[in-house]
Motif scaffolding. Structure first.
Motif, PDB file in Angstrom:
ATOM      1  N   HIS A 188      -3.769   4.209  31.214  1.00  0.00           N
ATOM      2  CA  HIS A 188      -4.243   3.033  30.490  1.00  0.00           C
ATOM      3  C   HIS A 188      -3.621   2.979  29.092  1.00  0.00           C
ATOM      4  CE1 HIS A 188      -7.902   0.223  29.672  1.00  0.00           C
ATOM      5  NE2 HIS A 188      -6.771  -0.300  29.283  1.00  0.00           N
ATOM      6  N   LEU A 189      -3.482   4.120  28.439  1.00  0.00           N
ATOM      7  CA  LEU A 189      -2.857   4.168  27.122  1.00  0.00           C
ATOM      8  C   LEU A 189      -1.412   3.688  27.179  1.00  0.00           C
ATOM      9  CD1 LEU A 189      -3.028   5.160  24.086  1.00  0.00           C
ATOM     10  CD2 LEU A 189      -1.766   7.123  24.953  1.00  0.00           C
ATOM     11  N   LEU A 190      -0.662   4.187  28.152  1.00  0.00           N
ATOM     12  CA  LEU A 190       0.740   3.761  28.292  1.00  0.00           C
ATOM     13  C   LEU A 190       0.827   2.261  28.525  1.00  0.00           C
ATOM     14  CD1 LEU A 190       2.206   6.647  30.490  1.00  0.00           C
ATOM     15  CD2 LEU A 190       2.574   6.255  28.048  1.00  0.00           C
ATOM     16  N   GLN A 191      -0.051   1.730  29.353  1.00  0.00           N
ATOM     17  CA  GLN A 191      -0.038   0.292  29.621  1.00  0.00           C
ATOM     18  C   GLN A 191      -0.368  -0.510  28.362  1.00  0.00           C
ATOM     19  OE1 GLN A 191      -2.809   0.282  32.892  1.00  0.00           O
ATOM     20  NE2 GLN A 191      -1.164   0.262  34.427  1.00  0.00           N
ATOM     21  N   ASN A 193       7.084  -0.377  35.050  1.00  0.00           N
ATOM     22  CA  ASN A 193       8.247   0.459  34.729  1.00  0.00           C
ATOM     23  C   ASN A 193       7.859   1.706  33.948  1.00  0.00           C
ATOM     24  OD1 ASN A 193      10.022  -1.213  36.040  1.00  0.00           O
ATOM     25  ND2 ASN A 193      10.653  -2.304  34.199  1.00  0.00           N
ATOM     26  N   VAL A 194       6.920   1.586  32.993  1.00  0.00           N
ATOM     27  CA  VAL A 194       6.552   2.754  32.194  1.00  0.00           C
ATOM     28  C   VAL A 194       5.835   3.791  33.055  1.00  0.00           C
ATOM     29  CG1 VAL A 194       4.287   1.993  31.298  1.00  0.00           C
ATOM     30  CG2 VAL A 194       5.717   3.505  29.948  1.00  0.00           C
ATOM     31  N   ILE A 195       5.004   3.353  33.976  1.00  0.00           N
ATOM     32  CA  ILE A 195       4.312   4.296  34.865  1.00  0.00           C
ATOM     33  C   ILE A 195       5.325   4.990  35.775  1.00  0.00           C
ATOM     34  CG2 ILE A 195       2.588   4.514  36.696  1.00  0.00           C
ATOM     35  CD1 ILE A 195       1.488   3.921  33.819  1.00  0.00           C
ATOM     36  N   ALA A 236       8.539   5.419  35.180  1.00  0.00           N
ATOM     37  CA  ALA A 236       9.375   6.287  34.354  1.00  0.00           C
ATOM     38  C   ALA A 236       8.655   7.589  34.013  1.00  0.00           C
ATOM     39  CB  ALA A 236       9.786   5.562  33.077  1.00  0.00           C
ATOM     40  N   PHE A 237       7.356   7.512  33.747  1.00  0.00           N
ATOM     41  CA  PHE A 237       6.600   8.736  33.471  1.00  0.00           C
ATOM     42  C   PHE A 237       6.529   9.616  34.711  1.00  0.00           C
ATOM     43  CE2 PHE A 237       2.744  11.281  33.206  1.00  0.00           C
ATOM     44  CZ  PHE A 237       2.916  11.891  31.982  1.00  0.00           C
ATOM     45  N   GLU A 238       6.257   9.019  35.863  1.00  0.00           N
ATOM     46  CA  GLU A 238       6.188   9.788  37.108  1.00  0.00           C
ATOM     47  C   GLU A 238       7.531  10.416  37.461  1.00  0.00           C
ATOM     48  OE1 GLU A 238       4.672   6.865  39.820  1.00  0.00           O
ATOM     49  OE2 GLU A 238       2.572   7.345  39.371  1.00  0.00           O
ATOM     50  N   ASP A 239       8.626   9.751  37.107  1.00  0.00           N
ATOM     51  CA  ASP A 239       9.967  10.261  37.392  1.00  0.00           C
ATOM     52  C   ASP A 239      10.451  11.267  36.351  1.00  0.00           C
ATOM     53  OD1 ASP A 239      10.029   8.690  39.635  1.00  0.00           O
ATOM     54  OD2 ASP A 239      11.323   7.142  38.769  1.00  0.00           O
ATOM     55  N   GLY A 240       9.666  11.510  35.303  1.00  0.00           N
ATOM     56  CA  GLY A 240      10.042  12.494  34.291  1.00  0.00           C
ATOM     57  C   GLY A 240      11.079  12.002  33.305  1.00  0.00           C
ATOM     58  N   MET A 241      11.112  10.713  33.050  1.00  0.00           N
ATOM     59  CA  MET A 241      12.083  10.154  32.108  1.00  0.00           C
ATOM     60  C   MET A 241      11.667  10.380  30.651  1.00  0.00           C
ATOM     61  SD  MET A 241      14.357   9.040  34.147  1.00  0.00           S
ATOM     62  CE  MET A 241      15.405   8.013  33.177  1.00  0.00           C
ATOM     63  N   PHE A 242      10.378  10.578  30.419  1.00  0.00           N
ATOM     64  CA  PHE A 242       9.897  10.877  29.075  1.00  0.00           C
ATOM     65  C   PHE A 242       8.645  11.738  29.179  1.00  0.00           C
ATOM     66  CE2 PHE A 242       7.643   7.041  30.244  1.00  0.00           C
ATOM     67  CZ  PHE A 242       6.379   7.184  29.705  1.00  0.00           C
ATOM     68  N   ALA A 243       8.348  12.431  28.093  1.00  0.00           N
ATOM     69  CA  ALA A 243       7.157  13.275  28.023  1.00  0.00           C
ATOM     70  C   ALA A 243       6.261  12.746  26.900  1.00  0.00           C
ATOM     71  CB  ALA A 243       7.537  14.722  27.741  1.00  0.00           C
ATOM     72  N   ASP A 251      -0.399  18.328  19.915  1.00  0.00           N
ATOM     73  CA  ASP A 251       0.474  19.445  20.304  1.00  0.00           C
ATOM     74  C   ASP A 251       0.271  19.906  21.736  1.00  0.00           C
ATOM     75  OD1 ASP A 251       1.677  19.480  17.807  1.00  0.00           O
ATOM     76  OD2 ASP A 251       0.186  20.874  16.996  1.00  0.00           O
ATOM     77  N   GLU A 252      -0.227  19.048  22.595  1.00  0.00           N
ATOM     78  CA  GLU A 252      -0.439  19.372  23.998  1.00  0.00           C
ATOM     79  C   GLU A 252       0.270  18.336  24.855  1.00  0.00           C
ATOM     80  OE1 GLU A 252      -4.077  19.139  27.212  1.00  0.00           O
ATOM     81  OE2 GLU A 252      -4.568  19.540  25.124  1.00  0.00           O
ATOM     82  N   GLN A 253       1.054  18.799  25.835  1.00  0.00           N
ATOM     83  CA  GLN A 253       1.750  17.868  26.710  1.00  0.00           C
ATOM     84  C   GLN A 253       0.779  17.269  27.710  1.00  0.00           C
ATOM     85  OE1 GLN A 253       5.166  19.393  28.792  1.00  0.00           O
ATOM     86  NE2 GLN A 253       5.618  17.424  29.710  1.00  0.00           N
ATOM     87  N   LEU A 254       0.845  15.960  27.851  1.00  0.00           N
ATOM     88  CA  LEU A 254       0.024  15.254  28.825  1.00  0.00           C
ATOM     89  C   LEU A 254       0.861  15.078  30.087  1.00  0.00           C
ATOM     90  CD1 LEU A 254      -1.390  12.556  26.395  1.00  0.00           C
ATOM     91  CD2 LEU A 254      -2.429  14.721  27.044  1.00  0.00           C
ATOM     92  N   GLU A 255       0.400  15.647  31.187  1.00  0.00           N
ATOM     93  CA  GLU A 255       1.211  15.680  32.395  1.00  0.00           C
ATOM     94  C   GLU A 255       0.668  14.850  33.538  1.00  0.00           C
ATOM     95  OE1 GLU A 255       1.613  19.808  33.281  1.00  0.00           O
ATOM     96  OE2 GLU A 255       2.900  20.184  31.568  1.00  0.00           O
ATOM     97  N   ASP A 256      -0.580  14.400  33.450  1.00  0.00           N
ATOM     98  CA  ASP A 256      -1.210  13.673  34.545  1.00  0.00           C
ATOM     99  C   ASP A 256      -1.671  12.313  34.041  1.00  0.00           C
ATOM    100  OD1 ASP A 256      -2.376  12.985  36.928  1.00  0.00           O
ATOM    101  OD2 ASP A 256      -4.136  14.271  36.663  1.00  0.00           O
ATOM    102  N   LEU A 257      -1.354  11.266  34.800  1.00  0.00           N
ATOM    103  CA  LEU A 257      -1.724   9.910  34.394  1.00  0.00           C
ATOM    104  C   LEU A 257      -3.231   9.700  34.343  1.00  0.00           C
ATOM    105  CD1 LEU A 257       0.939   7.823  36.314  1.00  0.00           C
ATOM    106  CD2 LEU A 257       0.749   8.096  33.847  1.00  0.00           C
TER     107      LEU A 257
END
Length: 144
Positions: free
Chosen positions: A35-38, A97-99, A101-108, A113-119
């Motif tokens: 939701h944040l990415l959208q 496209n952003v969802i 791209a995130f699933e395909d690992g195009m950006f992190a 300071d914590e990586q978010l890995e799950d939508l």
């Protein structure tokens, strides 16, 4: 709600875009990454579509300002504010496209300071930390 965002590219000493504040249309303190990415994409598309598209009758030389030259050398990209594609961006397509791209690992995405890995991961916006979007670049080459 206002969030702080930094966009970086791996291998660069300086962020491509400095830290900036973005106003998203959300009031709760907890949000999923999807939701944040959208919402971020929606804000960026609306800002892009709000820019005026003025056609110029004659072509003339545009030179950058002196303070702009440092930005050009840091980013390696020269742009003079001209928009050649007059089509407006589609919010729904950009959000898809952003969802993807995130699933395909195009950006992190990093927060606090914590990586978010799950939508579906829930983010606590009350911490008011800076989001870091890091564009990942794939190396070209072969083993042959």
């Amino acid at each position: 709600m206002e969030i702080k965002v930094t966009v970086k590219q791996l291998g660069k000493k300086h962020p491509v875009l400095s830290e900036q504040k973005i106003e998203i249309n959300y009031e709760d303190s907890h949000i999923t990454l999807q939701h944040l990415l959208q919402l971020v994409v929606q804000q960026q598309v609306e800002a892009f579509n709000a820019q005026s598209f003025e056609l110029e009758d004659e072509d003339y030389t545009k030179t950058p300002q002196d303070h702009y030259l440092n930005i050009l050398t840091d980013t390696g990209k020269a742009g003079f504010g001209s928009i050649y594609n007059l089509k407006k961006a589609d919010v729904d397509k950009a959000q898809e496209n952003v969802i993807q791209a995130f699933e395909d690992g195009m950006f992190a995405v990093f927060y606090n300071d914590e990586q978010l890995e799950d939508l579906s991961q829930t983010i606590d916006l009350s911490l008011q930390s800076t989001f870091a979007f890091i564009r990942l670049t794939f190396l070209a080459g072969s083993y042959w």
